[in-house]
Design an enzyme around this catalytic site. Structure first.
Site, PDB file in Angstrom:
ATOM      1  N   ASP A 183      28.234  43.572 100.230  1.00 55.48           N
ATOM      2  CA  ASP A 183      29.118  42.899  99.283  1.00 55.48           C
ATOM      3  C   ASP A 183      29.005  43.632  97.936  1.00 55.48           C
ATOM      4  OD1 ASP A 183      30.919  41.232  98.119  1.00 55.48           O
ATOM      5  OD2 ASP A 183      29.954  39.365  98.721  1.00 55.48           O
TER       6      ASP A 183
HETATM    7  C1  BGC Z   1      32.888  38.879  97.074  1.00 56.38           C
HETATM    8  C2  BGC Z   1      33.540  39.378  98.336  1.00 56.38           C
HETATM    9  C3  BGC Z   1      34.622  40.369  98.015  1.00 56.38           C
HETATM   10  C4  BGC Z   1      34.032  41.486  97.178  1.00 56.38           C
HETATM   11  C5  BGC Z   1      35.015  42.573  96.823  1.00 56.38           C
HETATM   12  C6  BGC Z   1      32.486  39.998  96.148  1.00 56.38           C
HETATM   13  O1  BGC Z   1      32.068  39.521  94.907  1.00 56.38           O
HETATM   14  O2  BGC Z   1      31.753  38.123  97.408  1.00 56.38           O
HETATM   15  O3  BGC Z   1      34.045  38.289  99.063  1.00 56.38           O
HETATM   16  O4  BGC Z   1      35.180  40.856  99.210  1.00 56.38           O
HETATM   17  O5  BGC Z   1      33.534  40.936  95.982  1.00 56.38           O
HETATM   18  O6  BGC Z   1      35.932  42.158  95.899  1.00 56.38           O
END
Ligand code: BGC
Length: 761
Positions: A287
């Site tokens: 993530d």
């Molecule tokens: C979120 C994800 C997301 C990623 C990219 C993160 O902060 O938890 O769900 O896909 O950012 O934007």
């Protein structure tokens, strides 16, 4: 007859043999291609493929990738996310395939969570449709639009089971149930990826957030998770596995820790379970900065956490650049192996191969298609239909709904004429000035005999801390220049001129979503004051509730004549709401999360354990598992939702009362539409294992069917109960079924069920 059957059997076997053969050959071809490419790559270039960056502003965290063009040129970027549009994507791809040494194409990702440009209801809302074809079609449309916008990869579905409505990200998932959540996970993967991820209108899906992200302590985002293996296997892991079984191309690790080890560096999750037990062969991405966040978790410095993540089974590092900047050093120091780097690089390249990028790096960059495939009338119509199916009618006393298409309606509330808040959280490409407000929708649908009066009545919130926290991120709370009392006075005067009041109340779009946890999940005080004043007029008040989470609605449930929960309905919000308010569509949604009476009851979910001291009906309170100040019941249970018509359920009838071995049985229930409207009903089946070696939950959803009944019509609904429905994880984490009595429950929700029993010998 026998000959015909044999012929079909032969044909089916031959076809599946052929397709297995073809898959094998395609895999061989891919392996040879990737092997050859990797033989030409330096260690730096291999590590470069593991780097996922975002070129624009920060997406969900602080770090913004710098010097991206040069990094692409130097072979230091495997993927980009956060940009879209065939022109932008073409430019970035040009650098990779024209100017980098090996000309390896980049893949392009984005958070396409509930639609791309034509925004669907938030996932929690759409899950309330319990409608797999509809959900699959939603993902298909999102994929078509995203692919037309140049993208190859979407960060969805989010399948985290959530039992805590304080957690803002409950809006992004499918609620609290494992069985339903698993079906939805698979439907979304099918919708996004289609039959071939390389197709012009398909994208690679990414199931997230692996794992257990929805179980954050106290519902506070990014918080610690700690749970037993049994609970993990039984309730929290199956939806991720369902996505994998449906062929999802990628998995995103989560921010939280599991067993004291952040998921991004957790070998048990990323290798033992995901690869060894489930056989996942695709790509695992972290993530946003979840590699470098392991420093804050207290696991070590950037080199240590990067090495640990790679060794645990992570392939791609989103934004931290820990892999890019430290893996070579770790290799030289013997802290990671060449094989570990090669395996990760291979999986990134395989993903690109499956996306068709080595055949055509620009395969989604078609400017003409982008102009004709995005926000089409057909997509808007699909969204309107999906939204109507997602609404849940929570209360409808004296059949105040549907509204008459005549008379005067006072439409009030901060969400009644509010384009800014119809789409909900995560709508990166959604444009709020393209969506339909409730005021507009009512005008579109009501016809000439309805007189609509409008008053705002209140701000979404008058709480300065909330206004600041929301508006610093997105200007969703428009604070009126008038005082709260002036607004209420205007609304009351408007209500007094009308036959009925429709009050559009609830949350701003970003009251839920990432980093949007709330300790109080009731209506904001400003809106409670408005509602009280409207109710005091004596006019019937219909509440149209916008929300990304279950809320505590005791007062509203007592005072309002009707409550229609519309979540955040997306681009066609107002039209869909008006369709349902006026009865053009009879609501059929059922809750996929429990609505508690108050926050103190949380976590409150339908498939809880009985405990040694359950509070049974008629029991006195003392020495029971309960509270002094509130009952154990939810306000609205899982599976609940009303219709404008009524459905009558017969007792369930079993095909057998004893089964043995791998035998199954059927349960039949007759459902009759006894009301005045045609309508859809979601018929639910729950099982309860009466005695087991692991304490069983009081009930578990094991089947559902959505049926349409004309008024007066009856249908026999037949469910199959298979051996696998009786299984659970034992202390050795083996899935087993144990002999004994099972209760079968059928009904319109998890509370109002009729029971019958059978025995497994
Ligand atoms: C979120 C994800 C997301 C990623 C990219 C993160 O902060 O938890 O769900 O896909 O950012 O934007």
């Amino acid at each position: 007859m026998k000959k015909i059957c044999l012929f079909f059997l032969f044909t089916i076997t031959a076809v599946s043999f052929l397709s297995a053969q073809q898959t094998y050959q395609q895999e061989q071809k891919m392996n040879a291609f990737v092997k050859d490419l990797m033989s030409k790559m330096t260690v730096d270039e291999k590590i470069g493929q593991l780097n996922l960056v975002t070129p624009g502003g920060a997406v969900t965290g602080a770090v913004v990738s710098t010097d991206v063009d040069n990094k692409i040129r130097n072979g230091q970027v495997g993927g980009l996310f956060g940009i879209n549009g065939p022109d932008q994507i073409r430019k970035a791809q040009d650098i990779a395939v024209k100017n980098s040494r090996l000309k390896i194409p980049i893949m392009f990702g984005l958070d396409v969570i509930h639609g791309h440009r034509t925004i669907f209801p938030i996932p929690l809302g759409l899950s309330c449709s319990w409608d797999m074809p509809l959900i699959e079609q939603g993902a298909r449309i999102a994929a078509t639009e995203a692919a037309a916008d140049g993208l190859n990869w979407v960060y969805s579905p989010m399948v985290d089971i959530a039992r805590d409505p304080r957690w803002g990200r409950i809006a992004e998932g499918s609620g609290e149930d494992t069985y339903l959540g698993s079906k939805i996970a698979a439907a979304m993967v099918r919708g996004y990826q289609g039959k071939d991820m390389a197709a012009k209108d398909a994208v690679m899906a990414c199931v997230k957030h692996y794992a257990l992200y929805g179980a954050a302590e106290a519902g506070r985002d990014y918080n610690t998770v700690d749970m037993s293996r049994i609970r993990m296997y039984q309730y929290y892991l199956p939806p991720y596995k369902a996505a994998i079984d449906a062929g999802v191309g990628s998995v995103m690790s989560s921010f939280n820790e599991v067993d004291g080890i952040p998921a991004t560096g957790n070998k048990f999750l990323l290798t033992d379970v995901l690869r060894d037990q489930w056989g996942f062969k695709g790509l695992v991405v972290s993530d946003y900065t979840s590699v470098s966040e392991m420093i804050n978790h207290g696991i070590g410095d950037l080199q240590q956490v990067s090495a640990q993540s790679l060794k645990a089974g992570l392939d791609m590092d989103m934004v931290s650049e820990g892999f890019l900047t430290t893996l070579k050093k770790s290799l030289q120091e013997g802290k990671v192996t060449q094989t570990e780097i090669d395996d990760a690089c291979r999986r990134v390249l395989e993903a690109k191969y499956k996306m068709g990028l080595f055949d055509d790096p620009y395969n989604h960059c078609d400017e003409a298609r982008a102009k004709t495939s995005i926000l089409t009338d057909a997509n808007r119509l699909a969204v309107r239909n999906a939204a109507e199916h997602s609404f849940v009618l929570l209360k409808n006393s004296n059949n105040v709904l549907p509204l008459k298409k005549s008379g005067t309606i006072a439409l009030v509330g901060p969400l009644a004429d509010n384009q800014r808040n119809m789409l909900g959280t995560w709508n990166i490409r959604g444009e709020y000035n393209e969506d339909i407000t409730v005021l507009q929708g009512i005008k579109n649908v009501a016809g000439n005999d309805v007189n609509v009066l409008y008053a705002k009545g209140a701000n979404i919130s008058d709480d300065s801390m909330i206004v600041k926290n929301i508006n610093d991120f997105a200007k969703e709370i428009d604070v009126d220049t008038r005082t709260p009392q002036q607004m209420i006075d205007e609304a009351v005067a408007t209500a007094n001129k009308a036959d009925i009041v429709v009050a559009c109340l609830g949350e701003a779009a970003d009251f839920t979503g990432e980093a949007a946890s709330m300790s109080d999940i009731s209506l904001q005080q400003s809106q409670e004051n408005l509602l009280a004043a409207l109710v005091a007029t004596g006019k019937p008040v219909v509440v149209v509730l916008f929300n990304g989470r279950p809320m505590t609605l005791n007062k509203e449930d007592k005072d309002a004549a009707a409550i229609l929960d519309v979540w955040f309905p997306g681009t066609e919000a107002g039209n869909a709401i008006a369709d349902v308010l006026f009865g053009n569509y009879n609501p059929s949604g059922k809750l996929t999360t429990t609505f508690p009476q108050n926050v103190g009851q949380i976590p409150l979910y339908y498939n809880h354990k009985n405990t040694g001291r359950p509070l049974n009906p008629g029991d006195g309170h003392k020495f029971k598992s309960d509270y002094l100040d509130v009952t154990n019941e939810p306000l609205y249970p899982f599976g609940y939702g009303l219709s404008y018509t009524n459905f009558n359920y017969s007792d369930p009838v079993l095909s057998k009362t004893t089964i043995s071995g791998m035998e199954g049985l059927t349960v039949t229930v007759k459902v009759t539409n006894t009301g005045n409207y045609d309508g859809e009903e979601i018929v639910q089946l729950y099982l309860h294992d009466k005695v087991a070696s692991i304490t069983p939950p009081v009930k578990e959803l094991k089947g559902f069917q959505k049926i349409f009944l004309k008024k007066g019509e009856s249908k026999q609904v037949v469910f199959n109960i298979n051996h696998s429905d009786l299984m659970f994880y034992n202390p050795d984490l083996k899935l087993i079924a144990e002999p004994g009595e099972f209760e079968v429950m059928t009904g319109p929700n998890s509370r109002d069920v009729k029971k019958v029993s059978f025995w497994l010998k």
